[in-house]
Design a protein around this motif. Sequence first.
Motif, PDB file in Angstrom:
ATOM      1  N   LEU A  75       4.931   0.309  17.781  1.00  0.00           N
ATOM      2  CA  LEU A  75       5.291  -1.108  17.918  1.00  0.00           C
ATOM      3  C   LEU A  75       6.451  -1.299  18.891  1.00  0.00           C
ATOM      4  N   ASN A  76       7.483  -0.492  18.775  1.00  0.00           N
ATOM      5  CA  ASN A  76       8.640  -0.617  19.667  1.00  0.00           C
ATOM      6  C   ASN A  76       8.289  -0.262  21.110  1.00  0.00           C
ATOM      7  N   GLU A  77       7.473   0.765  21.298  1.00  0.00           N
ATOM      8  CA  GLU A  77       7.051   1.130  22.653  1.00  0.00           C
ATOM      9  C   GLU A  77       6.234   0.012  23.289  1.00  0.00           C
ATOM     10  N   ALA A  78       5.390  -0.648  22.486  1.00  0.00           N
ATOM     11  CA  ALA A  78       4.575  -1.753  23.004  1.00  0.00           C
ATOM     12  C   ALA A  78       5.446  -2.926  23.433  1.00  0.00           C
ATOM     13  N   PHE A  79       6.437  -3.274  22.617  1.00  0.00           N
ATOM     14  CA  PHE A  79       7.323  -4.384  22.961  1.00  0.00           C
ATOM     15  C   PHE A  79       8.207  -4.048  24.155  1.00  0.00           C
ATOM     16  N   ASP A  80       8.676  -2.796  24.222  1.00  0.00           N
ATOM     17  CA  ASP A  80       9.478  -2.385  25.380  1.00  0.00           C
ATOM     18  C   ASP A  80       8.660  -2.486  26.657  1.00  0.00           C
ATOM     19  N   ARG A  81       7.399  -2.094  26.576  1.00  0.00           N
ATOM     20  CA  ARG A  81       6.519  -2.177  27.753  1.00  0.00           C
ATOM     21  C   ARG A  81       6.264  -3.630  28.138  1.00  0.00           C
ATOM     22  N   MET A  82       6.087  -4.493  27.138  1.00  0.00           N
ATOM     23  CA  MET A  82       5.879  -5.921  27.422  1.00  0.00           C
ATOM     24  C   MET A  82       7.089  -6.526  28.124  1.00  0.00           C
ATOM     25  N   ILE A  83       8.271  -6.202  27.629  1.00  0.00           N
ATOM     26  CA  ILE A  83       9.496  -6.721  28.241  1.00  0.00           C
ATOM     27  C   ILE A  83       9.632  -6.217  29.671  1.00  0.00           C
ATOM     28  N   GLU A  84       9.305  -4.940  29.878  1.00  0.00           N
ATOM     29  CA  GLU A  84       9.377  -4.350  31.219  1.00  0.00           C
ATOM     30  C   GLU A  84       8.440  -5.070  32.181  1.00  0.00           C
ATOM     31  N   LEU A  85       7.197  -5.295  31.749  1.00  0.00           N
ATOM     32  CA  LEU A  85       6.217  -5.986  32.598  1.00  0.00           C
ATOM     33  C   LEU A  85       6.616  -7.443  32.825  1.00  0.00           C
ATOM     34  N   PHE A  86       7.099  -8.079  31.759  1.00  0.00           N
ATOM     35  CA  PHE A  86       7.493  -9.488  31.880  1.00  0.00           C
ATOM     36  C   PHE A  86       8.596  -9.658  32.914  1.00  0.00           C
ATOM     37  N   HIS A 110       0.827  -1.211   0.000  1.00  0.00           N
ATOM     38  CA  HIS A 110       0.000   0.000   0.000  1.00  0.00           C
ATOM     39  C   HIS A 110       0.860   1.260   0.000  1.00  0.00           C
ATOM     40  N   GLN A 111       1.906   1.250  -0.781  1.00  0.00           N
ATOM     41  CA  GLN A 111       2.852   2.372  -0.781  1.00  0.00           C
ATOM     42  C   GLN A 111       2.200   3.707  -1.133  1.00  0.00           C
ATOM     43  N   SER A 112       1.252   3.676  -2.036  1.00  0.00           N
ATOM     44  CA  SER A 112       0.659   4.927  -2.516  1.00  0.00           C
ATOM     45  C   SER A 112      -0.160   5.648  -1.460  1.00  0.00           C
ATOM     46  N   SER A 113      -0.713   4.888  -0.502  1.00  0.00           N
ATOM     47  CA  SER A 113      -1.587   5.516   0.501  1.00  0.00           C
ATOM     48  C   SER A 113      -0.918   5.699   1.861  1.00  0.00           C
ATOM     49  N   ILE A 114       0.354   5.353   1.977  1.00  0.00           N
ATOM     50  CA  ILE A 114       1.056   5.421   3.273  1.00  0.00           C
ATOM     51  C   ILE A 114       2.094   6.538   3.230  1.00  0.00           C
ATOM     52  N   THR A 115       2.062   7.375   4.247  1.00  0.00           N
ATOM     53  CA  THR A 115       3.015   8.480   4.323  1.00  0.00           C
ATOM     54  C   THR A 115       4.206   8.116   5.209  1.00  0.00           C
ATOM     55  N   GLN A 116       5.234   8.931   5.138  1.00  0.00           N
ATOM     56  CA  GLN A 116       6.412   8.735   5.992  1.00  0.00           C
ATOM     57  C   GLN A 116       6.041   8.860   7.455  1.00  0.00           C
ATOM     58  N   GLN A 117       5.105   9.765   7.745  1.00  0.00           N
ATOM     59  CA  GLN A 117       4.655   9.952   9.134  1.00  0.00           C
ATOM     60  C   GLN A 117       3.956   8.693   9.658  1.00  0.00           C
ATOM     61  N   ASP A 118       3.195   8.016   8.782  1.00  0.00           N
ATOM     62  CA  ASP A 118       2.534   6.765   9.172  1.00  0.00           C
ATOM     63  C   ASP A 118       3.568   5.717   9.587  1.00  0.00           C
ATOM     64  N   ILE A 119       4.604   5.599   8.775  1.00  0.00           N
ATOM     65  CA  ILE A 119       5.642   4.601   9.038  1.00  0.00           C
ATOM     66  C   ILE A 119       6.356   4.886  10.355  1.00  0.00           C
ATOM     67  N   ILE A 120       6.677   6.155  10.584  1.00  0.00           N
ATOM     68  CA  ILE A 120       7.347   6.549  11.832  1.00  0.00           C
ATOM     69  C   ILE A 120       6.452   6.255  13.029  1.00  0.00           C
ATOM     70  N   LEU A 121       5.176   6.571  12.907  1.00  0.00           N
ATOM     71  CA  LEU A 121       4.222   6.340  14.000  1.00  0.00           C
ATOM     72  C   LEU A 121       4.083   4.854  14.310  1.00  0.00           C
ATOM     73  N   TRP A 122       3.944   4.035  13.259  1.00  0.00           N
ATOM     74  CA  TRP A 122       3.790   2.592  13.472  1.00  0.00           C
ATOM     75  C   TRP A 122       5.045   1.997  14.127  1.00  0.00           C
ATOM     76  N   ASN A 123       6.184   2.421  13.639  1.00  0.00           N
ATOM     77  CA  ASN A 123       7.447   1.917  14.181  1.00  0.00           C
ATOM     78  C   ASN A 123       7.587   2.284  15.662  1.00  0.00           C
TER      79      ASN A 123
END
Length: 203
Positions: free
Chosen positions: A54-65, A38-51
């Motif tokens: 996702l990383n914040e969620a995994f960091d939080r999971m590791i912290e809780l674990f 879906h390259q045509s409908s995805i902006t650079q800001q979308d990619i930065i936000l998703w990244n």
Amino acid sequence: EIATKRARLGNPLYLSIRHFKKFRAIFLNKVEAFISLHQSSITQQDIILWNRTLNEAFDRMIELFTMYYGQVAEAQVYAQKKLISELSTPIISISDTVGVLPIIGQIDDYKSNDFAGKIMMQAKDLELSCLIIDLSGVPSIDTMMTNELFQVVNMLELLGIDTTITGIRPEIALTAVQLGIDFSKIRTYGKLKDAVSDLLHIR
């Protein structure tokens, strides 16, 4: 639930953290595949936000674990130490002449209970000729604790009781070497079961 289960089974924490790294990579690969479709409908800001999300969620999971794992592991060690301290005879007699002393937690925790004195009295009362000190339940050890342990070994020797040490971790061996403690006079085994098997066969 997984952290509690892993801690109760005694699975090393670092192995679980490795799995989180693999899962993170799988999720990131899925995001990359979605972006390529879906390259045509995805902006650079979308990619930065998703990244970032996702990383914040995994960091939080590791912290809780790690937090839940630590809580369960600490509770288990405390319960084991309390049980051993409440036992009238912390030395477990496995034959007429051989006994086992399992140490759980830090060696320093036993000082207030006249640890060395109790060992001397009980080993003598049980008429032991060999005492196995198992350190597999000791997570870490410092210079003072290592010195304390080997003072106990020396006192047992004065009573004519041979000492065998099992479950020595690399950091314990390193500390002992730094202290100049001579291991050549002490029988050591990697596992308690191997020491018990050999000593019972000998005696």
